[in-house]
Design a protein around this motif. Structure first.
Motif, short mmCIF file in Angstrom:
data_model
loop_
_atom_site.label_atom_id
_atom_site.label_comp_id
_atom_site.label_asym_id
_atom_site.label_seq_id
_atom_site.Cartn_x
_atom_site.Cartn_y
_atom_site.Cartn_z
N GLN A 135 0.81 -1.22 0.00
CA GLN A 135 0.00 0.00 0.00
C GLN A 135 0.84 1.27 0.00
OE1 GLN A 135 -3.38 -0.23 -0.34
NE2 GLN A 135 -2.86 -2.40 -0.60
N GLY A 136 2.13 1.12 0.34
CA GLY A 136 2.99 2.30 0.36
C GLY A 136 2.60 3.26 1.46
N SER A 137 2.69 2.81 2.69
CA SER A 137 2.29 3.62 3.84
C SER A 137 3.30 4.76 4.05
CB SER A 137 2.25 2.73 5.08
OG SER A 137 3.54 2.19 5.31
N GLY A 138 3.23 5.39 5.16
CA GLY A 138 4.13 6.51 5.48
C GLY A 138 5.49 6.06 5.93
N HIS A 139 5.85 4.82 5.69
CA HIS A 139 7.18 4.31 6.06
C HIS A 139 8.06 4.24 4.82
CE1 HIS A 139 4.54 2.18 9.21
NE2 HIS A 139 5.09 3.26 9.79
N TYR A 140 9.33 4.60 5.00
CA TYR A 140 10.23 4.70 3.85
C TYR A 140 11.49 3.85 4.05
CZ TYR A 140 7.25 8.63 2.60
OH TYR A 140 6.16 9.42 2.28
N LEU A 141 11.94 3.30 2.94
CA LEU A 141 13.15 2.49 2.94
C LEU A 141 14.17 3.16 2.01
CD1 LEU A 141 13.65 -0.31 4.35
CD2 LEU A 141 13.31 -1.36 2.11
N THR A 142 15.29 3.60 2.59
CA THR A 142 16.38 4.12 1.76
C THR A 142 17.47 3.06 1.72
OG1 THR A 142 17.49 5.21 3.63
CG2 THR A 142 15.89 6.52 2.38
N ILE A 187 7.48 -6.65 1.34
CA ILE A 187 7.20 -7.43 2.55
C ILE A 187 6.94 -6.51 3.74
CG2 ILE A 187 8.19 -9.05 4.23
CD1 ILE A 187 9.82 -10.24 1.87
N MET A 188 7.74 -5.43 3.87
CA MET A 188 7.63 -4.53 5.01
C MET A 188 6.63 -3.39 4.77
SD MET A 188 11.63 -4.31 6.25
CE MET A 188 11.18 -3.51 7.80
N ASN A 189 5.91 -3.46 3.64
CA ASN A 189 4.91 -2.45 3.30
C ASN A 189 5.49 -1.04 3.39
OD1 ASN A 189 2.35 -1.67 2.46
ND2 ASN A 189 1.61 -1.38 4.56
N THR A 240 7.04 0.25 -13.95
CA THR A 240 6.91 -1.20 -14.08
C THR A 240 6.49 -1.85 -12.77
OG1 THR A 240 8.59 -1.24 -15.83
CG2 THR A 240 8.11 -3.33 -14.75
N LEU A 241 6.95 -1.27 -11.67
CA LEU A 241 6.68 -1.88 -10.35
C LEU A 241 5.59 -1.15 -9.57
CD1 LEU A 241 10.39 -2.56 -9.31
CD2 LEU A 241 8.70 -4.26 -10.03
N GLN A 242 4.85 -0.28 -10.23
CA GLN A 242 3.86 0.51 -9.50
C GLN A 242 2.74 -0.36 -8.92
OE1 GLN A 242 2.41 3.40 -12.26
NE2 GLN A 242 1.41 1.91 -13.63
N GLY A 243 2.53 -1.54 -9.51
CA GLY A 243 1.52 -2.44 -8.94
C GLY A 243 2.06 -3.31 -7.82
N ASP A 244 3.35 -3.17 -7.51
CA ASP A 244 3.99 -3.99 -6.47
C ASP A 244 4.47 -3.18 -5.28
OD1 ASP A 244 4.15 -6.58 -8.07
OD2 ASP A 244 5.26 -5.23 -9.39
N VAL A 245 5.16 -2.09 -5.57
CA VAL A 245 5.76 -1.26 -4.53
C VAL A 245 5.69 0.20 -4.96
CG1 VAL A 245 7.89 -0.75 -3.27
CG2 VAL A 245 7.40 -3.11 -3.93
N ARG A 246 5.42 1.06 -4.01
CA ARG A 246 5.49 2.50 -4.31
C ARG A 246 6.95 2.92 -4.29
NH1 ARG A 246 4.80 7.33 -0.72
NH2 ARG A 246 4.41 9.10 -2.10
#
Length: 510
Positions: A102-109, A132-134, A166-172
């Protein structure tokens, strides 16, 4: 009466003997005439065939020529023909149970580490980890401090917009962290290598105290096996579909056409015989004492290389050394490739320069490098950018008729896996441990005939040409986390998760 009967019997007996002798003489005469006639017939028959053969000698030569042609076709197929894919095909679509993040307010750099292909597979892992970690994935930063000192950014090497879409349906995925989050405290995390999905589910507790998690290293962060099918397929979508090279790199894919204009079919040889690889592996076979000392000093001065003392002889006998240019030449010759074979050398600067490369060129003079295919102007943009240059080698290797790696490094594994994904294109993987023994026996005179050496090499490699097979598990006897290091990489052989068929396929044992 008695005398009469006796004289009568005597006359009868004499008559019989006379008639018998007379009959035998007649029979013999008939037999002689018959044999004489038969001999004349046989002579005339054979004479007719001789005349016919003399009048039509081309029939015999054509038949022999056709037989030779068939043999050549079989040999040609063995050298250049791809192994049967048994109807297998790429399959990366998610299952009906798959749910996009869903691409919540959490970010992965992420900070990617290593060379081109180490970064590519690492980024693909991070896409799966973000799912996995949304989390929302920020476009990864590339390694600028590795041996190659490459200052390239993500968009220099990859098509950034294509990656995001390409990955918009998988990960934001976003290009940069929102400005309001640039200064917030981040959880710096060095995720454990070869981790399961459960591990990353546990790591989600970090979101309770942090909005941003910074991943220090990206390579090998996910297990090769025992992950859900949808996660494995996501890794494949990321690597094979989303991580497309940037337009400038893609445009030089025309080098493949230029190469084919030189001779049609070609072998892409990944000759991993650069200074850094020899220093890292401690392999000094065939080098001078001065060269061996230079490599030792380099290894001692490279802080992140943990192992400093290495026995070069043990490394070589164990099959842990790259094949030398000379050994590669002997190997390809033994497999059956003629000296006229066109070979593209995918490599950096060969240690020892032209002098060492000449040991290969003496057997295969048609060696081609990218510098011979592209103009100086075309290559100018890639100067001092090793990862971009490696991308060109990658494209040419993927499109080759045959791929041969001299060492099982990151590029070799990535190319082999991609070629399997594209339909099990022919990839000959040298059995370095077995070859070292054969090379030493050849040098020691144990193989008096070249044909016997060639036969042994071909037999050793008949099942090492890229045919469909199951992914190899850990080496026997190794326990704990160490066993993961000995497994075959998922990206080296993404079967069966990303390569499938509705039919039952008999795998090649290897």
């Amino acid at each position: 009466m008695v005398n009469y009967r006796g004289s009568s019997l005597m006359r009868t007996s004499s008559t019989a003997k006379f008639l018998s002798r007379k009959q035998s003489t007649t029979t013999i005469a008939i037999y002689i005439i018959f044999l004489f006639a038969f001999s004349i017939f046989v002579f005339l028959f054979n004479a007719g065939n001789i005349v016919e053969d003399q009048q039509n000698p081309i029939i015999s030569h054509e038949s022999h020529s056709q037989s030779q042609s068939q043999l050549l076709q079989v040999a040609d197929e063995e050298l250049w023909g791809a192994p049967s894919s048994h109807g297998l095909r790429p399959c990366v679509k998610p299952t009906s149970r798959y749910k996009a993040a869903q691409g919540s307010g959490h970010y992965l750099t992420v900070k990617s580490n290593g060379g081109l292909n180490q970064m590519r597979t690492g980024i693909s892992d991070m896409v799966a980890v973000a799912h996995i970690m949304n989390a929302t994935l920020v476009i990864p930063q590339l390694d600028k401090r590795s041996f190659w000192q490459d200052s390239s950014t993500f968009s220099d090497i990859f098509d950034e917009l294509h990656f995001i879409k390409t990955l918009q349906g998988d990960v934001r995925i976003i290009r940069e962290l929102p400005k309001e989050l640039e200064l917030v405290p981040r959880a710096r995390k060095h995720f454990t290598s070869w981790s399961s999905m459960g591990y990353y589910k546990e790591m989600m507790h970090l979101w309770e105290d942090h909005q941003v998690i910074h991943v220090v290293k990206s390579d090998s962060r996910l297990a090769n096996n025992d992950l859900p099918l949808d996660i494995q397929r996501l890794r494949c979508r990321a690597l094979y579909h989303a991580l497309r090279f940037s337009p400038p790199i893609q445009s030089l894919g025309k080098l493949v056409d230029r190469l084919r204009m030189r001779g049609g079919r070609y072998i892409a040889l990944h000759l991993r015989y650069e200074k850094d690889m020899l220093a890292f592996t401690g392999c000094t076979y065939g080098l001078t004492d001065a060269e061996a000392e230079e490599l030792r000093i380099m290894r001692d001065n490279t802080k992140h290389w943990k192992i400093k003392e290495i026995n070069s002889t043990e490394q070589r006998l164990g099959g842990f050394c790259p094949l030398t240019p000379k050994e590669v030449g002997i190997f390809l010759q033994a497999v059956g490739y003629p000296p006229s074979t066109l070979i593209y050398v995918a490599a950096g600067e060969i240690y020892g320069g032209d002098a060492r490369l000449s040991e290969l060129m003496s057997r295969f003079p048609n060696l081609v490098f990218k510098e011979q295919l592209a103009t100086e102007k075309e290559l100018k943009a890639f100067a001092k950018h090793a990862s971009q240059s490696a991308a060109l080698d990658y494209i040419i290797s993927i499109e080759s008729d045959v791929f041969v790696p001299s060492y099982s490094g990151n590029m070799a594994r990535a190319v082999e896996g991609h070629r399997r994904f594209l339909g099990h294109r022919k990839t000959i993987t040298p059995d370095r441990k077995g070859l070292v023994r054969l090379f030493d026996e050849l040098e020691g005179g144990q193989h008096r005939e070249a044909s016997s050496f060639s036969y042994l090499v071909r037999q050793t490699h008949k099942n090492r040409q890229g045919a469909p097979r199951k992914r190899k598990g850990p080496s026997p006897g190794i326990k704990g986390k160490a066993r993961f290091r000995t497994e075959e990489s998922f990206y080296e052989n993404p079967f069966p998760e990303c390569i499938c068929s509705s039919k039952v396929v008999k795998m090649v044992k290897n």
